[in-house]
Design an enzyme around this catalytic site. Sequence first.
Site, PDB file in Angstrom:
ATOM      1  N   LYS A  34       0.848  -1.195   0.000  1.00 42.68           N
ATOM      2  CA  LYS A  34       0.000   0.000   0.000  1.00 42.68           C
ATOM      3  C   LYS A  34       0.889   1.253   0.000  1.00 42.68           C
ATOM      4  CE  LYS A  34      -4.049  -2.033   0.334  1.00 42.68           C
ATOM      5  NZ  LYS A  34      -4.009  -3.084  -0.679  1.00 42.68           N
TER       6      LYS A  34
HETATM    7  C1  LIG Z   1      -9.799  -1.609  -1.170  1.00 45.40           C
HETATM    8  C2  LIG Z   1      -9.242  -2.495  -0.105  1.00 45.40           C
HETATM    9  N1  LIG Z   1      -9.954  -2.705   1.009  1.00 45.40           N
HETATM   10  C3  LIG Z   1      -9.493  -3.476   2.014  1.00 45.40           C
HETATM   11  C4  LIG Z   1      -8.261  -4.082   1.932  1.00 45.40           C
HETATM   12  C5  LIG Z   1      -7.857  -5.002   3.044  1.00 45.40           C
HETATM   13  O1  LIG Z   1      -6.670  -4.653   3.661  1.00 45.40           O
HETATM   14  P1  LIG Z   1      -5.778  -5.773   4.395  1.00 45.40           P
HETATM   15  O2  LIG Z   1      -5.150  -6.610   3.333  1.00 45.40           O
HETATM   16  O3  LIG Z   1      -4.791  -4.967   5.173  1.00 45.40           O
HETATM   17  O4  LIG Z   1      -6.675  -6.550   5.285  1.00 45.40           O
HETATM   18  C6  LIG Z   1      -7.458  -3.865   0.801  1.00 45.40           C
HETATM   19  C7  LIG Z   1      -6.102  -4.400   0.653  1.00 45.40           C
HETATM   20  O5  LIG Z   1      -5.693  -5.448   0.633  1.00 45.40           O
HETATM   21  C8  LIG Z   1      -7.975  -3.072  -0.252  1.00 45.40           C
HETATM   22  O6  LIG Z   1      -7.269  -2.864  -1.368  1.00 45.40           O
END
Ligand SMILES: Cc1ncc(COP(=O)(O)O)c(C=O)c1O
Length: 384
Positions: free
Chosen positions: A195
């Site tokens: 990210k």
């Molecule tokens: C749009 C979006 N929402 C939620 C997430 C979830 O984040 P995480 O992987 O840290 O749980 C991500 C990334 O993976 C994402 O791109």
Amino acid sequence: MDRPIPFIDLGAQRDRIRDRIDAAIARVVDSAAFIMGPEIATLERQLSAFSGAAHTLSCGSGTDALVLPLMAWGVGPGDAVFCPSFTFAATAEVVALVGATAVFVDVDEETFNLDTANLRRAIEETLAAGQLVPRAVIAVDLFGQAADYPAIRALCDEFGLKLISDAAQGFGGTLDGKMANEWADVVSTSFFPAKPLGCYGDGGAVQTDDAELHAVMQSLRVHGQGEDRYDNVRIGMNGRMDTIQAAVLIEKLAIFPGEIEARNRIAERYNAAFAGLVTPQTVVANAVSTWAQYTIRVPAGLRDGLAAALKTRGVPTAIYYPKPLHRQTAYRHFPVAGNGLPVSDRLAGEVISLPMHPYLDAATQDRIIGAVTETLAELRAEAA
Ligand SMILES: Cc1ncc(COP(=O)(O)O)c(C=O)c1O
């Protein structure tokens, strides 16, 4: 084959702040405060200062950051939560996890973010059907660009809905100089390593101006604990961020504003080179994207050929997302807005993301631009 180019170069950032990160990690290891060490509170304070939110709660992932507010509001069976279909699975997964129903909404052809006319339609259709109670909207900042928060906020106010900003990709981006917390009840973000602001593992954060909501989410983050930590007052989860990740993020946050600027310079360079050739995601006027991805649209028939040819030239690409959620096995039984989401389907067939990170130098970017331009000319000539 030409020398391979990284899709995201985390090594370049690591080289830049290696000493500071190594020292920060060593401090946590030496202190042995692996869980809820002092870096957690420091990071939460700094993240609040960064975006102007009154409260920040760090947590274990971006997924935790989305599920915590839904749990805190008691969203559950019989409730509808509206979200785009053209997004990462976690956006809708959290709705299903709390037992509620995700209602999929189409996205805008140019910005790739929630189409507000279609959102209104989905809300009105849900109300007319009378089966589900509309409770919340999860708007996604796809690829780093803020959703149309002023319009979505107005709809949420009209229908009495909560608004969550899924800023996993767009944390730090702005609309008219303001971050999503200006409009959303909650901003949820992810610090997954790839990210724009990433740590060295999983991590996330939830921001809100609502002190009461913050307190409930704080309790939920640690098994629903009450004032007396052995009297759990609600059903919660283990959603803490590791102290080591907070220590890494404190160092990365310090250079994050400059990195967002660099991403924007690189995106502008891509845009200028591709003008009239391909269609990049449109960033709306007065918006600053964090460019989690630089994504272009090419005719569906050319995309596979483009990706394959670029690979042989050492240029990696990625498809975000080849299948919208409403077409995926686990989600296809959820309702969709009445238009059937044609834009989400079309984008899934046409998008392709190119290397993007703050350390992409001009010579490497020129190699990517040259490879895309030449390959597309060849593919178009073959197709003609
Ligand atoms: C749009 C979006 N929402 C939620 C997430 C979830 O984040 P995480 O992987 O840290 O749980 C991500 C990334 O993976 C994402 O791109």
